[in-house]
Design a protein around this motif. Sequence first.
Motif, PDB file in Angstrom:
ATOM      1  N   HIS A 199      -6.662  -9.914  10.461  1.00 60.03           N
ATOM      2  CA  HIS A 199      -7.154 -10.969   9.753  1.00 60.03           C
ATOM      3  C   HIS A 199      -6.203 -12.060   9.391  1.00 60.03           C
ATOM      4  CE1 HIS A 199      -9.733 -13.223   6.518  1.00 60.03           C
ATOM      5  NE2 HIS A 199      -8.465 -13.038   5.936  1.00 60.03           N
ATOM      6  N   MET A 200      -4.712 -11.549   8.886  1.00 64.58           N
ATOM      7  CA  MET A 200      -3.836 -12.667   8.868  1.00 64.58           C
ATOM      8  C   MET A 200      -3.214 -13.029  10.129  1.00 64.58           C
ATOM      9  SD  MET A 200      -2.749 -14.068   6.382  1.00 64.58           S
ATOM     10  CE  MET A 200      -3.052 -13.246   5.069  1.00 64.58           C
ATOM     11  N   ARG A 226     -12.127  -4.051  -2.421  1.00 64.47           N
ATOM     12  CA  ARG A 226     -13.419  -4.446  -2.536  1.00 64.47           C
ATOM     13  C   ARG A 226     -13.884  -5.101  -1.422  1.00 64.47           C
ATOM     14  NH1 ARG A 226     -18.443  -3.341  -3.174  1.00 64.47           N
ATOM     15  NH2 ARG A 226     -19.852  -5.071  -4.001  1.00 64.47           N
ATOM     16  N   ALA A 227     -13.039  -5.794  -0.745  1.00 65.85           N
ATOM     17  CA  ALA A 227     -13.302  -6.651   0.590  1.00 65.85           C
ATOM     18  C   ALA A 227     -13.547  -5.724   1.688  1.00 65.85           C
ATOM     19  CB  ALA A 227     -12.550  -7.548   0.805  1.00 65.85           C
ATOM     20  N   ALA A 228     -12.657  -4.547   1.585  1.00 66.16           N
ATOM     21  CA  ALA A 228     -12.898  -3.630   2.476  1.00 66.16           C
ATOM     22  C   ALA A 228     -14.038  -2.523   2.439  1.00 66.16           C
ATOM     23  CB  ALA A 228     -11.299  -2.603   2.577  1.00 66.16           C
ATOM     24  N   VAL A 279      -4.433   3.760   3.256  1.00 67.60           N
ATOM     25  CA  VAL A 279      -4.872   2.844   4.531  1.00 67.60           C
ATOM     26  C   VAL A 279      -4.755   1.575   4.227  1.00 67.60           C
ATOM     27  CG1 VAL A 279      -6.668   2.274   6.390  1.00 67.60           C
ATOM     28  CG2 VAL A 279      -6.602   4.554   5.396  1.00 67.60           C
ATOM     29  N   LEU A 280      -5.276   0.927   3.147  1.00 62.27           N
ATOM     30  CA  LEU A 280      -5.087  -0.489   2.866  1.00 62.27           C
ATOM     31  C   LEU A 280      -3.814  -1.097   2.492  1.00 62.27           C
ATOM     32  CD1 LEU A 280      -8.498  -1.249   0.709  1.00 62.27           C
ATOM     33  CD2 LEU A 280      -7.937  -1.675   3.142  1.00 62.27           C
ATOM     34  N   LEU A 281      -3.016  -0.291   1.615  1.00 61.43           N
ATOM     35  CA  LEU A 281      -1.764  -0.804   1.268  1.00 61.43           C
ATOM     36  C   LEU A 281      -0.740  -0.995   2.484  1.00 61.43           C
ATOM     37  CD1 LEU A 281      -0.129  -1.817  -1.233  1.00 61.43           C
ATOM     38  CD2 LEU A 281       0.721   0.574  -1.786  1.00 61.43           C
ATOM     39  N   PRO A 282      -0.725  -0.070   3.444  1.00 60.06           N
ATOM     40  CA  PRO A 282       0.342  -0.539   4.363  1.00 60.06           C
ATOM     41  C   PRO A 282      -0.251  -1.416   5.041  1.00 60.06           C
ATOM     42  CG  PRO A 282       0.005   1.950   4.438  1.00 60.06           C
ATOM     43  CD  PRO A 282      -0.854   1.183   3.311  1.00 60.06           C
ATOM     44  N   ASP A 283      -1.493  -1.676   5.372  1.00 63.72           N
ATOM     45  CA  ASP A 283      -2.027  -2.682   6.110  1.00 63.72           C
ATOM     46  C   ASP A 283      -1.853  -4.079   5.539  1.00 63.72           C
ATOM     47  OD1 ASP A 283      -3.610  -4.115   8.231  1.00 63.72           O
ATOM     48  OD2 ASP A 283      -5.645  -3.827   7.074  1.00 63.72           O
ATOM     49  N   GLN A 284      -1.999  -4.113   4.264  1.00 65.36           N
ATOM     50  CA  GLN A 284      -1.870  -5.535   3.338  1.00 65.36           C
ATOM     51  C   GLN A 284      -0.529  -5.774   3.358  1.00 65.36           C
ATOM     52  OE1 GLN A 284      -3.470  -5.566  -0.640  1.00 65.36           O
ATOM     53  NE2 GLN A 284      -1.120  -5.886  -1.324  1.00 65.36           N
ATOM     54  N   ASP A 328     -13.198   1.777  12.412  1.00 63.64           N
ATOM     55  CA  ASP A 328     -11.560   2.032  11.827  1.00 63.64           C
ATOM     56  C   ASP A 328     -11.141   0.919  10.776  1.00 63.64           C
ATOM     57  OD1 ASP A 328      -9.297   3.150  10.894  1.00 63.64           O
ATOM     58  OD2 ASP A 328      -8.422   3.094  13.074  1.00 63.64           O
ATOM     59  N   PRO A 329     -10.764   1.045   9.418  1.00 64.99           N
ATOM     60  CA  PRO A 329     -10.455   0.105   8.753  1.00 64.99           C
ATOM     61  C   PRO A 329      -9.041  -0.202   8.973  1.00 64.99           C
ATOM     62  CG  PRO A 329     -10.455   1.833   7.537  1.00 64.99           C
ATOM     63  CD  PRO A 329     -11.102   2.081   8.800  1.00 64.99           C
ATOM     64  N   ALA A 330      -8.176   0.609   9.514  1.00 61.98           N
ATOM     65  CA  ALA A 330      -6.783   0.392   9.624  1.00 61.98           C
ATOM     66  C   ALA A 330      -6.377  -0.803  10.303  1.00 61.98           C
ATOM     67  CB  ALA A 330      -6.035   1.754  10.349  1.00 61.98           C
ATOM     68  N   GLY A 331      -5.466  -1.728   9.898  1.00 58.77           N
ATOM     69  CA  GLY A 331      -5.370  -3.013  10.717  1.00 58.77           C
ATOM     70  C   GLY A 331      -6.317  -4.046  10.229  1.00 58.77           C
ATOM     71  N   PHE A 332      -7.128  -4.138   9.579  1.00 58.17           N
ATOM     72  CA  PHE A 332      -7.991  -5.075   9.408  1.00 58.17           C
ATOM     73  C   PHE A 332      -7.432  -6.357   8.778  1.00 58.17           C
ATOM     74  CE2 PHE A 332      -9.717  -4.526   4.864  1.00 58.17           C
ATOM     75  CZ  PHE A 332     -10.132  -5.605   4.681  1.00 58.17           C
TER      76      PHE A 332
END
Length: 187
Positions: A11-12, A133-135, A147-152, A3-7
């Motif tokens: 990381h941060m 691209r990283a994801a 998924v990515l924008l809220p995580d970012q 699951d990519p949510a929260g990666f």
Amino acid sequence: MVDPAGFLTHHMATHIVAMNVVAPLVILTWRWAARSRPGIASPRSIMPAATIQMALLWAWHLPGPMASAFTTPGGEALMHVSLFAAAMWFWASIINEAEAARLRSLIALAFTGKLFCLLGALLTFAPRALYARAAEIRFGSPVPAEVLLPDQQLAGLLMLVACPLVYVAAGVFMAARWLHDIEKRAA
């Protein structure tokens, strides 16, 4: 697929803990255990240490290098190790020279804190996902922007909350000690 949510948030959070909690605690513990200055920093190293730390943080968090970190074997580890090493140098410079180079230390804390905040603001308020691209490389397939924008944004918000607390708290502590020393000399 994992699951990519929260990666990005994870990381941060790893960077924040390593660079702003573990690194200063290691330096303080080392200094306490040695009961003297460890000798790994000088007043002249404060601004170069701050500059290297910020250059590495910003360089690694550009979309291209971030994607490369996930493509290259050991790339992510290299990112974390290089940022931790830079943070160790920075905090050693600040802590070891807090009394000899107070003004430089305070300026370095302000400079570094501002640039951490700027990166955090960029991640929080960017209108699109910067690390698609990283994801994709990390997870083996495209990850939806929903998924990515809220995580970012959450990763950036962590920076906006945590990093200034560390740098402002360190600056306030140093300034208070400086004022206390001035009062002592005046009395």
